[in-house]
Design an enzyme around this catalytic site. Structure first.
Site, short mmCIF file in Angstrom:
data_model
loop_
_atom_site.label_atom_id
_atom_site.label_comp_id
_atom_site.label_asym_id
_atom_site.label_seq_id
_atom_site.Cartn_x
_atom_site.Cartn_y
_atom_site.Cartn_z
N GLY A 120 0.83 -1.20 0.00
CA GLY A 120 0.00 0.00 0.00
C GLY A 120 0.86 1.24 0.00
O GLY A 120 0.51 2.27 0.58
N SER A 134 1.85 3.28 -2.44
CA SER A 134 1.76 4.27 -3.52
C SER A 134 1.06 5.56 -3.12
O SER A 134 1.05 6.53 -3.87
CB SER A 134 1.02 3.66 -4.72
OG SER A 134 -0.31 3.31 -4.37
N SER A 135 0.47 5.60 -1.91
CA SER A 135 -0.22 6.82 -1.46
C SER A 135 -0.39 6.78 0.05
O SER A 135 -0.10 5.77 0.71
CB SER A 135 -1.59 6.95 -2.15
OG SER A 135 -2.45 5.90 -1.76
N GLY A 136 -0.87 7.88 0.61
CA GLY A 136 -1.25 7.93 2.01
C GLY A 136 -0.10 7.64 2.97
O GLY A 136 1.03 8.08 2.77
N ARG A 156 -1.51 -2.00 -6.05
CA ARG A 156 -2.18 -2.55 -7.25
C ARG A 156 -1.94 -1.69 -8.49
O ARG A 156 -1.73 -2.21 -9.58
CB ARG A 156 -3.68 -2.66 -6.98
CG ARG A 156 -4.07 -3.85 -6.11
CD ARG A 156 -5.57 -3.94 -5.93
NE ARG A 156 -6.09 -2.83 -5.16
CZ ARG A 156 -7.39 -2.64 -4.92
NH1 ARG A 156 -8.29 -3.48 -5.41
NH2 ARG A 156 -7.80 -1.61 -4.19
N LYS A 161 0.15 4.68 -10.17
CA LYS A 161 0.39 5.35 -8.89
C LYS A 161 1.76 4.98 -8.33
O LYS A 161 2.43 5.81 -7.71
CB LYS A 161 -0.71 4.97 -7.89
CG LYS A 161 -2.06 5.63 -8.18
CD LYS A 161 -3.07 5.29 -7.10
CE LYS A 161 -4.41 5.96 -7.37
NZ LYS A 161 -5.41 5.63 -6.32
N ASP A 188 -1.86 -7.54 -6.36
CA ASP A 188 -3.01 -7.50 -5.46
C ASP A 188 -2.69 -8.41 -4.28
O ASP A 188 -2.37 -9.58 -4.47
CB ASP A 188 -4.26 -8.00 -6.20
CG ASP A 188 -5.55 -7.80 -5.41
OD1 ASP A 188 -5.51 -7.92 -4.17
OD2 ASP A 188 -6.59 -7.54 -6.03
N SER A 244 -2.59 -0.90 11.65
CA SER A 244 -3.96 -1.17 12.03
C SER A 244 -4.76 0.12 12.01
O SER A 244 -4.69 0.91 11.06
CB SER A 244 -4.00 -1.86 13.40
OG SER A 244 -5.33 -2.19 13.77
N TYR A 278 -15.00 -3.44 9.13
CA TYR A 278 -13.64 -2.89 9.15
C TYR A 278 -12.95 -3.20 10.48
O TYR A 278 -11.80 -3.64 10.51
CB TYR A 278 -13.69 -1.39 8.91
CG TYR A 278 -12.34 -0.72 8.87
CD1 TYR A 278 -11.46 -0.94 7.82
CD2 TYR A 278 -11.94 0.16 9.89
CE1 TYR A 278 -10.21 -0.31 7.77
CE2 TYR A 278 -10.70 0.79 9.85
CZ TYR A 278 -9.84 0.55 8.79
OH TYR A 278 -8.62 1.16 8.74
N LYS A 329 -9.48 -5.35 11.39
CA LYS A 329 -8.34 -4.73 12.07
C LYS A 329 -8.11 -5.33 13.46
O LYS A 329 -6.96 -5.39 13.92
CB LYS A 329 -8.54 -3.22 12.17
CG LYS A 329 -8.49 -2.50 10.82
CD LYS A 329 -7.11 -2.61 10.18
CE LYS A 329 -6.99 -1.77 8.93
NZ LYS A 329 -5.63 -1.78 8.35
#
Length: 282
Positions: free
Chosen positions: A39, A41-43, A64, A68, A90, A167, A181, A185
């Site tokens: 994960g 590629s951002s944030g 994915r 990005k 993925d 988390s 969600y 987590k």
């Protein structure tokens, strides 16, 4: 006497856990080591990648979207002058994840950061959305860790290594509209506690990071569809910038902390939900 024994026994047990068998302080080096972020590629993942690269790490990103990933790679190159490796996969596809990990090479610091969130009350949410969150957030984490572990155990330098799970405060306490969600987590806690026992002999230290709402592109979309009550409850903990969360996370990883809260509310939740986990409360 019986009542006194019932009171003193758990106190003694907590004393033994905290002062005798808790993990000893450790420093996990970042410079010149391989940091692999899913994960990424951002944030939060991208913010972590920037900070790790700025500290001299060799960074690999998995996500994915290839587009990005390429944008993230260029962004890190511009800010740090360092190149990063990118892998499009993925996390629900174990074979694709395993190939990416093998191509990336032995990992010293694994940050399992991918995540999806569709807020909704359970009776209004489709099973396909629930399965999607469980598959990406929880099963995807198993896929990444299982693929990475063999090479992590075989690393030659034997310096302390890390597996970090990003988390959420919704992984510490259930919140209205977060049923699926939170379930995905909350699973991180059991995964991490058991995994730590399995890998500590290999000098691998497990961390669980608990961010509050974080200002990311994904959060903006999520906030548009949140139930109103969810907005009120989740908003009471405040929000943080991705860079702030990334700094807290990386500091926690480097110190080998099992539990890594990110703000005051997170610290209070960590104390309230400590249970018998071996964690730093000082």
């Amino acid at each position: 006497m019986v009542l006194l024994s019932l009171i003193l026994l758990p106190i003694l047990l907590l004393f033994l856990l905290y002062f005798i068998v808790r993990p000893r302080p450790v420093t996990i080096p970042i410079k010149n080591r391989h940091v692999f972020i899913t994960g990424g590629s951002s944030g939060i993942g991208l913010a972590l990648a920037h900070q790790a690269a700025s500290q001299g790490a060799r960074v690999s990103l998995l996500a994915r979207s290839l587009n990005k990933l390429q944008e993230a790679k260029e962004s890190i190159r511009r800010s740090s002058g360092l190149d990063v490796s990118i892998f499009s996969a993925d996390v629900r596809d174990y074979d694709a994840v395993q190939k990416a990990v093998n191509d990336a090479g032995p990992i010293d610091v694994l940050v399992v950061n991918q995540g999806v969130f569709v807020p909704q009350e359970l009776d209004k949410q489709g099973l396909d959305e629930i399965k999607f969150m469980i598959d990406v957030n929880l099963m995807g984490s198993f896929n990444v860790i299982k693929a990475a572990l063999p090479l992590m155990k075989e690393r030659k330098d034997r310096l302390p290594a890390s597996i970090s799970l990003i988390s959420s405060q919704a992984g510490q306490v259930g919140i209205y509209g977060y049923t699926a969600y939170s379930a995905s987590k909350f699973g991180f806690r059991g995964l991490a506690e058991a995994l730590q026992q399995e890998v500590i002999a290999d000098n691998i230290h497990v961390s669980v990071v608990y961010p509050p709402d974080t200002d990311t592109p994904g959060f903006e979309k999520e906030n548009e569809v949140r139930p109103e009550l969810t907005k009120l409850l989740a908003g009471s903990s405040g929000s943080m910038k991705a860079d702030e969360v990334a700094k807290k996370a990386l500091d926690g990883i480097k110190s080998g902390s099992f539990t890594v809260p990110c703000n005051f509310e997170g610290h209070m939740l960590a104390i309230a939900t400590a249970g018998l986990s071996l964690k730093d409360l000082s």
